[in-house]
Structure formats: C-alpha cells, structure tokens
Scaffold this motif. Structure first.
Motif, PDB file in Angstrom:
ATOM      1  N   PRO A  59      -9.070  44.891  15.111  1.00 12.63           N
ATOM      2  CA  PRO A  59      -9.274  43.447  14.943  1.00 12.63           C
ATOM      3  C   PRO A  59     -10.715  43.115  14.562  1.00 12.63           C
ATOM      4  O   PRO A  59     -11.655  43.836  14.922  1.00 12.63           O
ATOM      5  CB  PRO A  59      -8.917  42.868  16.321  1.00 12.63           C
ATOM      6  CG  PRO A  59      -8.118  43.940  17.006  1.00 12.63           C
ATOM      7  CD  PRO A  59      -8.641  45.238  16.480  1.00 12.63           C
ATOM      8  N   VAL A  60     -10.885  42.023  13.831  1.00 13.50           N
ATOM      9  CA  VAL A  60     -12.217  41.541  13.473  1.00 13.50           C
ATOM     10  C   VAL A  60     -12.238  40.028  13.613  1.00 13.50           C
ATOM     11  O   VAL A  60     -11.195  39.372  13.601  1.00 13.50           O
ATOM     12  CB  VAL A  60     -12.622  41.929  12.034  1.00 13.50           C
ATOM     13  CG1 VAL A  60     -12.713  43.430  11.878  1.00 13.50           C
ATOM     14  CG2 VAL A  60     -11.660  41.331  11.019  1.00 13.50           C
ATOM     15  N   THR A  61     -13.429  39.487  13.741  1.00 10.95           N
ATOM     16  CA  THR A  61     -13.616  38.036  13.773  1.00 10.95           C
ATOM     17  C   THR A  61     -14.507  37.646  12.608  1.00 10.95           C
ATOM     18  O   THR A  61     -15.523  38.301  12.333  1.00 10.95           O
ATOM     19  CB  THR A  61     -14.263  37.590  15.095  1.00 10.95           C
ATOM     20  OG1 THR A  61     -13.394  37.954  16.179  1.00 10.95           O
ATOM     21  CG2 THR A  61     -14.492  36.086  15.115  1.00 10.95           C
ATOM     22  N   VAL A  62     -14.134  36.574  11.915  1.00 10.15           N
ATOM     23  CA  VAL A  62     -14.876  36.149  10.734  1.00 10.15           C
ATOM     24  C   VAL A  62     -15.152  34.656  10.828  1.00 10.15           C
ATOM     25  O   VAL A  62     -14.322  33.885  11.321  1.00 10.15           O
ATOM     26  CB  VAL A  62     -14.079  36.479   9.445  1.00 10.15           C
ATOM     27  CG1 VAL A  62     -12.736  35.768   9.420  1.00 10.15           C
ATOM     28  CG2 VAL A  62     -14.887  36.160   8.207  1.00 10.15           C
ATOM     29  N   ASP A  63     -16.340  34.261  10.382  1.00  8.81           N
ATOM     30  CA  ASP A  63     -16.689  32.833  10.344  1.00  8.81           C
ATOM     31  C   ASP A  63     -16.034  32.202   9.120  1.00  8.81           C
ATOM     32  O   ASP A  63     -16.089  32.757   8.009  1.00  8.81           O
ATOM     33  CB  ASP A  63     -18.206  32.652  10.269  1.00  8.81           C
ATOM     34  CG  ASP A  63     -18.892  33.068  11.558  1.00  8.81           C
ATOM     35  OD1 ASP A  63     -18.246  33.006  12.618  1.00  8.81           O
ATOM     36  OD2 ASP A  63     -20.078  33.471  11.499  1.00  8.81           O
ATOM     37  N   LEU A  64     -15.425  31.054   9.324  1.00  7.71           N
ATOM     38  CA  LEU A  64     -14.699  30.384   8.249  1.00  7.71           C
ATOM     39  C   LEU A  64     -15.620  29.456   7.462  1.00  7.71           C
ATOM     40  O   LEU A  64     -16.555  28.862   8.022  1.00  7.71           O
ATOM     41  CB  LEU A  64     -13.561  29.552   8.835  1.00  7.71           C
ATOM     42  CG  LEU A  64     -12.415  30.326   9.485  1.00  7.71           C
ATOM     43  CD1 LEU A  64     -11.475  29.353  10.196  1.00  7.71           C
ATOM     44  CD2 LEU A  64     -11.655  31.126   8.439  1.00  7.71           C
ATOM     45  N   PRO A  65     -15.378  29.308   6.159  1.00  7.91           N
ATOM     46  CA  PRO A  65     -16.071  28.257   5.400  1.00  7.91           C
ATOM     47  C   PRO A  65     -15.787  26.901   6.035  1.00  7.91           C
ATOM     48  O   PRO A  65     -14.715  26.672   6.611  1.00  7.91           O
ATOM     49  CB  PRO A  65     -15.454  28.363   4.002  1.00  7.91           C
ATOM     50  CG  PRO A  65     -14.921  29.764   3.915  1.00  7.91           C
ATOM     51  CD  PRO A  65     -14.470  30.097   5.306  1.00  7.91           C
ATOM     52  N   ALA A  66     -16.714  25.993   5.905  1.00 12.44           N
ATOM     53  CA  ALA A  66     -16.627  24.711   6.613  1.00 12.44           C
ATOM     54  C   ALA A  66     -15.319  23.969   6.338  1.00 12.44           C
ATOM     55  O   ALA A  66     -14.716  23.384   7.247  1.00 12.44           O
ATOM     56  CB  ALA A  66     -17.826  23.837   6.219  1.00 12.44           C
ATOM     57  N   ALA A  67     -14.853  24.008   5.098  1.00 10.55           N
ATOM     58  CA  ALA A  67     -13.650  23.250   4.743  1.00 10.55           C
ATOM     59  C   ALA A  67     -12.412  23.751   5.469  1.00 10.55           C
ATOM     60  O   ALA A  67     -11.429  23.015   5.607  1.00 10.55           O
ATOM     61  CB  ALA A  67     -13.429  23.322   3.235  1.00 10.55           C
ATOM     62  N   PHE A  68     -12.453  25.004   5.955  1.00 13.07           N
ATOM     63  CA  PHE A  68     -11.278  25.601   6.600  1.00 13.07           C
ATOM     64  C   PHE A  68     -11.460  25.756   8.110  1.00 13.07           C
ATOM     65  O   PHE A  68     -10.585  26.291   8.783  1.00 13.07           O
ATOM     66  CB  PHE A  68     -10.995  26.970   5.990  1.00 13.07           C
ATOM     67  CG  PHE A  68     -10.642  26.934   4.536  1.00 13.07           C
ATOM     68  CD1 PHE A  68      -9.329  26.817   4.125  1.00 13.07           C
ATOM     69  CD2 PHE A  68     -11.631  26.991   3.566  1.00 13.07           C
ATOM     70  CE1 PHE A  68      -8.996  26.777   2.780  1.00 13.07           C
ATOM     71  CE2 PHE A  68     -11.315  26.951   2.211  1.00 13.07           C
ATOM     72  CZ  PHE A  68      -9.997  26.832   1.823  1.00 13.07           C
ATOM     73  N   ALA A  69     -12.573  25.269   8.639  1.00 13.21           N
ATOM     74  CA  ALA A  69     -12.915  25.560  10.029  1.00 13.21           C
ATOM     75  C   ALA A  69     -12.103  24.771  11.042  1.00 13.21           C
ATOM     76  O   ALA A  69     -11.990  25.171  12.194  1.00 13.21           O
ATOM     77  CB  ALA A  69     -14.408  25.316  10.252  1.00 13.21           C
ATOM     78  N   SER A  70     -11.524  23.676  10.642  1.00 14.52           N
ATOM     79  CA  SER A  70     -10.771  22.876  11.604  1.00 14.52           C
ATOM     80  C   SER A  70      -9.622  22.160  10.912  1.00 14.52           C
ATOM     81  O   SER A  70      -9.836  21.410   9.960  1.00 14.52           O
ATOM     82  CB  SER A  70     -11.694  21.845  12.276  1.00 14.52           C
ATOM     83  OG  SER A  70     -10.985  21.085  13.225  1.00 14.52           O
ATOM     84  N   GLY A  71      -8.412  22.444  11.365  1.00 10.58           N
ATOM     85  CA  GLY A  71      -7.249  21.750  10.840  1.00 10.58           C
ATOM     86  C   GLY A  71      -6.598  22.383   9.635  1.00 10.58           C
ATOM     87  O   GLY A  71      -5.610  21.856   9.110  1.00 10.58           O
ATOM     88  N   ALA A  72      -7.120  23.514   9.156  1.00 12.73           N
ATOM     89  CA  ALA A  72      -6.475  24.213   8.047  1.00 12.73           C
ATOM     90  C   ALA A  72      -5.183  24.861   8.536  1.00 12.73           C
ATOM     91  O   ALA A  72      -5.101  25.338   9.678  1.00 12.73           O
ATOM     92  CB  ALA A  72      -7.404  25.269   7.459  1.00 12.73           C
ATOM     93  N   THR A  73      -4.173  24.888   7.687  1.00  8.59           N
ATOM     94  CA  THR A  73      -2.870  25.438   8.054  1.00  8.59           C
ATOM     95  C   THR A  73      -2.714  26.837   7.471  1.00  8.59           C
ATOM     96  O   THR A  73      -3.032  27.069   6.300  1.00  8.59           O
ATOM     97  CB  THR A  73      -1.731  24.553   7.510  1.00  8.59           C
ATOM     98  OG1 THR A  73      -1.863  23.245   8.068  1.00  8.59           O
ATOM     99  CG2 THR A  73      -0.369  25.126   7.867  1.00  8.59           C
ATOM    100  N   ASP A  74      -2.205  27.764   8.286  1.00  9.99           N
ATOM    101  CA  ASP A  74      -1.865  29.110   7.807  1.00  9.99           C
ATOM    102  C   ASP A  74      -0.433  29.074   7.276  1.00  9.99           C
ATOM    103  O   ASP A  74       0.514  28.917   8.040  1.00  9.99           O
ATOM    104  CB  ASP A  74      -2.000  30.124   8.941  1.00  9.99           C
ATOM    105  CG  ASP A  74      -1.565  31.522   8.511  1.00  9.99           C
ATOM    106  OD1 ASP A  74      -1.416  31.762   7.291  1.00  9.99           O
ATOM    107  OD2 ASP A  74      -1.372  32.376   9.396  1.00  9.99           O
ATOM    108  N   LEU A  75      -0.271  29.207   5.988  1.00  5.85           N
ATOM    109  CA  LEU A  75       1.062  29.112   5.387  1.00  5.85           C
ATOM    110  C   LEU A  75       1.958  30.284   5.759  1.00  5.85           C
ATOM    111  O   LEU A  75       3.182  30.190   5.632  1.00  5.85           O
ATOM    112  CB  LEU A  75       0.940  29.029   3.862  1.00  5.85           C
ATOM    113  CG  LEU A  75       0.228  27.807   3.304  1.00  5.85           C
ATOM    114  CD1 LEU A  75       0.240  27.851   1.780  1.00  5.85           C
ATOM    115  CD2 LEU A  75       0.858  26.519   3.803  1.00  5.85           C
ATOM    116  N   LEU A  76       1.373  31.370   6.232  1.00  2.00           N
ATOM    117  CA  LEU A  76       2.178  32.526   6.621  1.00  2.00           C
ATOM    118  C   LEU A  76       2.577  32.461   8.084  1.00  2.00           C
ATOM    119  O   LEU A  76       3.672  32.889   8.463  1.00  2.00           O
ATOM    120  CB  LEU A  76       1.425  33.826   6.333  1.00  2.00           C
ATOM    121  CG  LEU A  76       1.030  34.062   4.874  1.00  2.00           C
ATOM    122  CD1 LEU A  76       0.310  35.395   4.724  1.00  2.00           C
ATOM    123  CD2 LEU A  76       2.246  34.023   3.957  1.00  2.00           C
TER     124      LEU A  76
END
Length: 597
Positions: A557-574
């Motif tokens: 497992p890894v942890t990655v910092d998200l770009p600001a536009a995806f950091a809150s409320g983005a939906t995972d389509l998968l």
C-alpha cells in the motif's frame, strides 16, 4: 449528391498526396485519370446498407472519440474454429462489452508456414479453413445488427510468393515483375547493411535469391513474403481496390499491417519515409469518398515520433494507431514499480491530432519490443526490462526472450497472464491477477479505444505445445497465441475464480468507460507526477469535470497527496466512494478513477 460532395472535398487530397509521390513519373497522367474513375465508380456502387452506416457516422463526426469502444483481437481458428463459430460466440463478446472485432489475418494465405496468416495468397478470398467470403459478409452483417464493427488485417507491404501477381512475375510478365523489387546480389549485400533485420534469427537479411526473377527479391520479413514495389503507382491502385472490395463486404476497418515499410529508398532504413505517410493519407482520402464510415488503423510498432505522422496532417491519415510506446512503458513501469517511463511516453503520445484515437492495449499477438522505447530510456533500462520479463533475473514474470536486431535488446513473448506472473492454478486473489487487472484498468481510463487480446479476460496462459508443431515451432511468438479454453471461460460467472474476477473486471471497466462522457470527462490523458514513484497518475481535463486515474504499481500500500481539485468530494467511478481528505491510500496494485464534484 453525397458522392459528389465527398468527391469535391477529398479528391484534391488524393491527387495532391499522390502527386508528391508519383508526380514526376511518366505514368502519372494515365494513372491518376484511371484512379479518378475507379474511385467514383466504387463510391456509386457502395451497398445501400453501408451507405446508411456512412451517413450515420458522417452526421456524428466525433463518433470515433466516443468512450468504451472495446476491441477484441483474436485468431479465428484459435478462438472459435471458423467464421461461423465466431458468429456463435457473439453473445460472449457482447457480454464482455465488445464493440469491435479484430480477427487477425483471415484472408487466404499460402499453404504451410504463412507467418501466422501474414503471407497472403489472395486478398479477395477467405482462408478456406475458416470459411468463405459469404461467411465473412454474414459475420459483418451480424455485427452491424448488434451495433458492432469488424476490423480486418490487410497486409499492405508484401504478398505471399504464391500470390497471382508473384506467379505472373516469375513467369516473365513484365507488368507484374514491376510489382516487386529485384536487385543484384551485390546491391542486396549493400542494402542489407542499411536495413534493420526484423527476424535476424529465423529469417536473416532482407533479400531472397530467385533465379526466375533474375536476382534477389526484396523480402523484409520471411523469404516467402515478397515486398510490393510502391514506386509503381499501379501497386497503390491495386491495394486501394482490395480495401474497397473488402469494405463492400461490410468490413468497417482495416489494420494496415507493416505500414512503416511501404517505401524503399537507398541510404535509409526504409522505414517511416515521407512517401509512406503520403500513400496512407491518399488511401484515407480515397476511402473517405467511397466508404467514409471505414476506419484505418496503423500497425506501426515504432518510436512515437515515427508513429504520430501516420495520423496525417490536416487532411487526415489513419484514424487509429497502436499505442505501442505506452503499452511497452506500462510493462516497464510495472517491473520497476516506478511510473517515470510511463509519464515520458504518455506525454509524447499526447501529441496526436484530436480527431484521431489511440488503440490502447496490454498485449497482442506480437512480441513486446523493448527497442521501441530507445528514445525514452537508456540502453541499460531496456536490457533490465528485457531480462526481467524473460525471467532471467528476480521477477514475477513467466515470459520468454525473443530475437532482436543487432545492437538491440531481446523482445519478450508471453500472454499477459504469464507476464503478470499468474502461475498455474492461481486464483483471482493472486498478485498476478491484481497486476493484470491493474494494467487493463489503466488503458480503459486513457482516451482512445481499449483492446482486449483473446483470453486475457479469463487469464489464459501460454501455449507451450507450439514447440511440438513443425509449422509453429520456429517462431516463439506462438507461445502467446493459444487456443481459447472455453471450459475456463465457462467459469466467468464464478466470482471466486480467476476467470470470474478478470472477466467481471473487464466487463465493469467497459461499462464505466462508456459512462465517462456522461460524467463530463473528455480530453487527452496527460501524465502527472505526484511525488510517489510507484503511483502512475494521469488526468483528463478538457470536459466539464476533471478526471484523475491513480494506479499503484507496487505490491504494498501507498499514500499519495491528491491535487486540490480532487481532495474533497471527488467520486471514484470504480468504487463509488468519495474523497474526504487531501491524501488517498491505495492498496497494493490499487486503482481509482476520480472525477471532480
């Protein structure tokens, strides 16, 4: 009216492209006049049902870019026995979500070794072992009725020495002698020094002595495959006639096999020359008059700089091309657990015209050619990846090394399941299955058409029995050309099985990909470096909502910092979850498709 409109639009391109190649040839005036009449006649004779398809696609010029156009590539005999067998398997393919069928060479080949069907004896007949022309037309009709299409291989660089043109040439017919290229032994030796051997182990050199022809015939691939002489404009016209004839049978696309080799010029490697691109663009423009609903696919396994011109200039060339650089880079990145090589190749591939599309794939019937990445990686990297997938170093791969030209690194053979490390008896929870599912999840997220190679959807393994067949044993690529195992495919509904996990995964990817436009996702995939080596990331940002694909190439497992536009409320389509933090944890070989709120 439609024919006149298309002729007025595209004929100037046909004439201009061909003039750049043949304009100084004394045969030019008669050639172009005859070609003009034959193109007009063919356009007027186009079957009504196919005219309707043409009109539908002309009315929706962006249809080529519609998401989820899953393509399935296979050998007919190894998939279903014959063409009628394929017709009986259409429910299986529609269940998988397939929109396009791409059977590998099925036109009549020479007897005996035919390089897997790529040595064509007759472009207007089907291999009798697979059926007849009427069976081909029936399959094409069935597909149209299901909203699907048929793409055929047309081997445009060479014919079998048994083709009627070559037979007539050997008999002394001057017309057909000029369809081929014959040089002296001395010239052959000199030219071989300029050329790159395609099969240095099994068919060294690019010329074959033929006393009946009075010299050495140009044979880039195998001695029984005679290269066509495109310096003769009649050869261009003959191949256009072949394309038009097959399009009239309901074929909706053509894979132009060995397209980079069409033009020969002293002092060069005879690959990817300007005349080659011009010929392909002229074919495209002529077909836009006769059969505008038909697509052309460039089979150009070259560096991206040489592949991109096959898409043509403003007038258009091939509609699709194999995204070989990205495919090879995916395997390299997976071996290293480092996405850097993928980012370099994806950035280069983004330079294609917006009207065209990539054919994105994980495996195909050919070898994985590491030398195609020479522009983007040092020699030591190519050598390391070659050894890794040949199992010559500590590796999960079960692949085998293949031949290479002098100075290059050996290519790799093996089914995707084997290269991903799925061992005998392993199930859907294995690391190999996760790696294979990950690679397909990546290509489905890219812009373009995703291609499934037969059997990958059930984790089909290598065919080691090829070595016992005299007609196949000399070519290691038959390792990854197995017979479809329908007993394994029958397990695709079992969610605990390898077959069930992979089939469900690919079917789900197709369903999600087809919904991307509904989610406002559009545009070319652009690579991102998020600071974690094993995280492969790309975004598509030209739609109403942003799209971000994140893939963990590591087995931890890894942890990655998200770009600001995806950091809150983005939906995972998968997974259908939502982000709620500035960072995201990805499991081993984990994948998400995020869309902005």
């Amino acid at each position: 009216m439609a024919v006149a409109r298309r002729f007025g639009t595209y004929w100037p391109t046909v004439e201009a492209k061909l003039a750049s190649v043949y304009g100084e040839d004394q045969r030019w005036p008669d050639f172009i006049a005859r070609l003009r009449e034959s193109v007009l006649d063919a356009a007027k004779a186009r079957p009504l049902a196919l005219q309707a398809l043409d009109a539908e696609r002309e009315a929706s010029p962006d249809w080529l870019s519609a998401p989820g156009q899953t393509t399935y590539s296979f050998y007919v005999d190894r998939f279903a026995g014959d063409l009628n067998g394929v017709r009986r398997k259409l429910d299986y393919l529609t269940e998988l979500g397939v929109r396009w069928l791409h059977p590998l060479p099925l036109l009549e080949p020479r007897e005996g070794d035919s390089d897997g069907g790529f040595a064509v004896k007759d472009y207007r007949q089907v291999d009798p072992k697979l059926g007849c022309l009427q069976d081909l037309a029936a399959l094409a009709g069935d597909l149209r009725g299901k909203g699907m299409g048929l793409i055929l291989d047309v081997v445009c660089n060479h014919t079998a020495r048994e083709h009627a043109w070559a037979v007539a040439a050997r008999a002394g017919d001057p017309t057909y002698r000029d369809y081929f290229i014959v040089v002296s032994a001395e010239e052959a030796a000199c030219r071989d020094l300029e050329l790159i051997d395609v099969f240095p182990d099994t068919a060294p050199g690019s010329f074959t002595p033929c006393p009946e022809m009075g010299g050495h015939v140009w044979t880039t691939f195998y001695p029984f495959q005679w290269d066509l002489n495109y310096a003769n404009p009649a050869v261009f016209a003959e191949m256009l006639d072949v394309l038009v004839f097959l399009a009239a049978q309901g074929v909706q696309g053509f894979r132009l096999d060995s397209a980079p080799f069409l033009w020969k010029q002293a002092g060069t490697t005879c690959r990817n020359l300007p005349q080659t691109y011009a010929l392909v663009e002229a074919w495209r423009a002529a077909l836009s008059i006769v059969a505008p609903g038909v697509v052309l696919v460039a089979e150009a396994i070259e560096s991206l700089e040489d592949v991109l011109p096959f898409f043509g200039d403003d007038a258009g060339g091939c509609d699709l091309a194999y995204n070989n650089g990205v495919m090879t880079a995916l395997w390299a990145a997976l071996a290293d657990q480092d996405a850097a090589i993928f980012r370099r190749c994806l950035a280069a591939s983004s330079g294609k015209p917006g009207r065209a599309a990539w054919l994105n794939y994980v495996r195909c019937h050919d070898d994985v050619i590491w030398n195609a990445l020479a522009t983007y990686a040092p020699r030591e990297d190519l050598a390391r990846w070659s050894r890794f997938y040949a199992g010559q170093t500590e590796s999960f791969s079960l692949g085998k090394a293949f031949q290479t030209a002098a100075g290059g690194e050996p290519s790799t053979n093996g089914m995707a399941a084997s290269l991903a490390g799925i061992g005998p008896g392993e199930g859907g929870a294995s690391a190999g299955a996760a790696r294979l599912a990950l690679l397909y999840g990546i290509i489905y997220g890219l812009d373009g058409w995703p291609l499934i190679y037969m059997g990958d959807e059930i984790g089909l393994a290598d065919d080691h029995l090829y070595a016992e067949d005299p007609l196949r044993s000399g070519d290691g690529r038959w390792l990854h050309r197995p017979t479809m195992d329908w007993s394994l495919a029958a397990r695709r509904s079992d969610p605990s099985s390898l077959e069930g996990v992979l089939f469900s995964r690919m079917r789900g990817l197709t369903e999600r990909a087809r919904m991307l436009d509904q989610h406002g996702v559009a545009g070319t995939a652009q690579p991102l470096d998020l600071g974690v080596a094993s995280v492969l990331a790309f975004e598509r940002a030209e739609g109403t909502r942003g799209f971000l694909c994140l893939a963990n190439l590591a087995g931890v497992p890894v942890t990655v910092d998200l770009p600001a536009a995806f950091a809150s409320g983005a939906t995972d389509l998968l997974g259908q979850g939502r982000t709620s933090d500035e960072s995201l944890s990805l499991p081993a070989y984990g994948l998400v498709w995020l869309v902005t709120p």
